[in-house]
Enzyme design. Structure first.
Site, PDB file in Angstrom:
ATOM      1  N   ARG A   1      -3.434   5.984   0.097  1.00 41.12           N
ATOM      2  CA  ARG A   1      -4.056   7.078   0.846  1.00 41.12           C
ATOM      3  C   ARG A   1      -3.112   7.874   1.726  1.00 41.12           C
ATOM      4  O   ARG A   1      -3.448   8.975   2.152  1.00 41.12           O
ATOM      5  CB  ARG A   1      -5.198   6.517   1.706  1.00 41.12           C
ATOM      6  CG  ARG A   1      -6.362   5.995   0.880  1.00 41.12           C
ATOM      7  CD  ARG A   1      -7.340   5.215   1.725  1.00 41.12           C
ATOM      8  NE  ARG A   1      -6.750   3.976   2.214  1.00 41.12           N
ATOM      9  CZ  ARG A   1      -7.396   3.128   3.008  1.00 41.12           C
ATOM     10  NH1 ARG A   1      -8.612   3.404   3.423  1.00 41.12           N
ATOM     11  NH2 ARG A   1      -6.823   2.011   3.400  1.00 41.12           N
TER      12      ARG A   1
ATOM     13  N   ASP B   1      -6.802  -3.510  -7.252  1.00 41.81           N
ATOM     14  CA  ASP B   1      -7.507  -4.068  -6.093  1.00 41.81           C
ATOM     15  C   ASP B   1      -7.738  -5.542  -6.353  1.00 41.81           C
ATOM     16  O   ASP B   1      -7.874  -5.958  -7.512  1.00 41.81           O
ATOM     17  CB  ASP B   1      -8.844  -3.361  -5.872  1.00 41.81           C
ATOM     18  CG  ASP B   1      -9.488  -3.773  -4.554  1.00 41.81           C
ATOM     19  OD1 ASP B   1      -9.209  -3.120  -3.529  1.00 41.81           O
ATOM     20  OD2 ASP B   1     -10.239  -4.763  -4.548  1.00 41.81           O
TER      21      ASP B   1
ATOM     22  N   ARG C   1      -7.045  11.159  -7.139  1.00 45.30           N
ATOM     23  CA  ARG C   1      -8.217  10.298  -6.984  1.00 45.30           C
ATOM     24  C   ARG C   1      -9.499  11.080  -6.700  1.00 45.30           C
ATOM     25  O   ARG C   1     -10.587  10.479  -6.641  1.00 45.30           O
ATOM     26  CB  ARG C   1      -7.988   9.318  -5.822  1.00 45.30           C
ATOM     27  CG  ARG C   1      -7.320   7.991  -6.150  1.00 45.30           C
ATOM     28  CD  ARG C   1      -8.215   6.990  -6.883  1.00 45.30           C
ATOM     29  NE  ARG C   1      -9.551   6.893  -6.338  1.00 45.30           N
ATOM     30  CZ  ARG C   1      -9.896   6.178  -5.254  1.00 45.30           C
ATOM     31  NH1 ARG C   1      -8.979   5.514  -4.579  1.00 45.30           N
ATOM     32  NH2 ARG C   1     -11.129   6.139  -4.849  1.00 45.30           N
TER      33      ARG C   1
ATOM     34  N   TYR D   1     -14.603 -13.221   0.247  1.00 43.66           N
ATOM     35  CA  TYR D   1     -15.389 -12.047  -0.145  1.00 43.66           C
ATOM     36  C   TYR D   1     -16.645 -12.462  -0.905  1.00 43.66           C
ATOM     37  O   TYR D   1     -17.744 -11.948  -0.655  1.00 43.66           O
ATOM     38  CB  TYR D   1     -14.558 -11.122  -1.043  1.00 43.66           C
ATOM     39  CG  TYR D   1     -13.720 -10.118  -0.295  1.00 43.66           C
ATOM     40  CD1 TYR D   1     -14.313  -9.083   0.429  1.00 43.66           C
ATOM     41  CD2 TYR D   1     -12.332 -10.182  -0.315  1.00 43.66           C
ATOM     42  CE1 TYR D   1     -13.548  -8.150   1.113  1.00 43.66           C
ATOM     43  CE2 TYR D   1     -11.551  -9.255   0.374  1.00 43.66           C
ATOM     44  CZ  TYR D   1     -12.161  -8.239   1.077  1.00 43.66           C
ATOM     45  OH  TYR D   1     -11.410  -7.319   1.758  1.00 43.66           O
TER      46      TYR D   1
ATOM     47  N   ARG E   1       0.817  -1.212   0.000  1.00 46.89           N
ATOM     48  CA  ARG E   1       0.000   0.000   0.000  1.00 46.89           C
ATOM     49  C   ARG E   1       0.856   1.270   0.000  1.00 46.89           C
ATOM     50  O   ARG E   1       0.451   2.300   0.522  1.00 46.89           O
ATOM     51  CB  ARG E   1      -0.976   0.041   1.188  1.00 46.89           C
ATOM     52  CG  ARG E   1      -2.032  -1.054   1.137  1.00 46.89           C
ATOM     53  CD  ARG E   1      -3.246  -0.686   2.008  1.00 46.89           C
ATOM     54  NE  ARG E   1      -4.059  -1.867   2.256  1.00 46.89           N
ATOM     55  CZ  ARG E   1      -4.341  -2.351   3.458  1.00 46.89           C
ATOM     56  NH1 ARG E   1      -3.887  -1.755   4.539  1.00 46.89           N
ATOM     57  NH2 ARG E   1      -5.084  -3.424   3.590  1.00 46.89           N
TER      58      ARG E   1
END
Length: 355
Positions: free
Chosen positions: A42, A87, A51, A162, A38
């Site tokens: 962010r 992702d 973004r 998921y 990552r």
């Protein structure tokens, strides 16, 4: 560029002699290579800026945006490898599943996979389904030059969780109920997902990725016997499918201290270790013939510079006897991390580990 042939027998690429790929191959390195899970994301203000107003899945399908986001931490931190920005649910979206990534929640699947009839929705992935990945990887490798690009995908168990749960879960009750109660359906689901995952990784490698990482984010929820019985063969199928390319294969999961040996056995060249197990102990559990990746606790980056360096030194000391070591965090960079702390950490690891 190296005069030595690459493992595939093809002419070596510009990245072949990079510290990162040398460490993955367990060869001598000029310094311990560093990258962060990552790292593109962010924690970077420049990421948040590009973004703005763009949904997560949409951002993964725009080659120019993927390229810019992937390059941002390489420019800022001087890391030894880039990780392809995407992702784990991208290949599932690409084959037509109705899912979305909801802010603050994560991937949400409109119709969970619960029955054998649901398997029919999991068709094969073709390169045409993810042409934007081929385009973005091509753009990236041209920009990165001698810096390797790591491709990645979600492992079959985590993707299955998921799909069966319909979204993030803390208990995995539906997924585990299928695994325990209908092992044939579970095995067929994971086998189908292994094919989709392998196809997704092949696209990235054929477009120019120098290594790949399989994220089994949720595998730590499993007992070793259940991992061996119900999960390991699907991960092994993915690794086997890309073995012929000769690129290093990394396997990472969270809370997988009890599974490290099995994760190596599944076929990875490099086993990722979270912060719960020291690297010297992880090496004992994994056994010889594998490089290790890790494993500073990401929360250490919220402390002062001296503490970060002291804890990073502990990681490097624990890795001193390893055949190959790639410095990383024990999980992903947290959103509120100070980017400058990451830059300083890269510089510290490079300086302290210089051979």
């Amino acid at each position: 560029m190296s005069a030595n042939p690459s493992p595939t027998g093809k002419q070596p690429t510009a990245t072949y002699d990079s510290a990162f790929l040398k460490a993955c191959r367990r060869e001598p390195v000029p310094h311990t290579p560093v990258w962060f899970m990552r790292q593109a994301g962010r924690s970077l203000p420049e990421y948040r800026k590009v973004r703005e107003g763009v949904a997560m899945l949409e951002s993964c399908m725009r080659p120019e945006l993927v390229t810019e986001i992937t390059l941002q931490p390489v420019r800022r931190h001087d890391v030894d490898a880039a990780i392809y920005f995407s992702d784990i649910v991208v290949p599932l979206k690409a084959i037509g599943l109705d899912l979305d990534i909801k802010p603050g929640v994560g991937p949400v699947v409109e119709q969970p996979v619960r029955t054998r009839a649901d398997l029919a929705r999991l068709r094969d992935l073709t390169p045409e389904d993810v042409s934007y990945v081929t385009e973005a990887v091509g753009m990236l490798t041209r920009e990165l030059g001698a810096t390797p690009l790591i491709g990645f995908a979600g492992a079959p168990f985590t993707l299955a969780s998921y799909l069966v749960e319909g979204g993030p879960s803390r208990t995995y009750e539906n997924a585990k109920a299928m695994m325990y109660g209908d092992p044939e359906l579970w095995a067929d689901l994971l086998d189908r997902l292994a094919d989709i995952t392998a196809a997704f990784l092949k696209v990235q490698i054929e477009a120019g990725a120098s290594a790949v990482q399989l994220f089994d984010s949720w595998a730590g929820a499993l007992a070793p016997a259940d991992y061996r019985r119900s999960v390991m063969s699907a991960s092994a199928k993915v690794f086997d499918a890309v073995a012929g390319y000769g690129v290093p294969r990394i396997h990472f999961g969270v809370g997988t201290g009890e599974l490290l040996g099995l994760m190596g056995e599944a076929g990875a060249d490099v086993v990722g270790v979270d912060w719960r197990v020291p690297l010297d102990e992880a090496a004992r559990r994994v056994g010889p013939g594998k490089a290790l990746q890790g494993n500073l606790d990401p929360t250490v980056l919220f402390t002062d510079k001296d503490t970060v360096e002291a804890r990073a030194a502990e990681v490097l000391d624990a890795a001193a006897g390893l055949e190959g070591h790639v410095f990383n965090l024990g999980h992903g960079v947290m959103p509120n991390t100070d980017p400058d702390a990451l830059t300083r950490l890269v510089e510290y690891v490079h300086t302290r580990s210089a051979r």
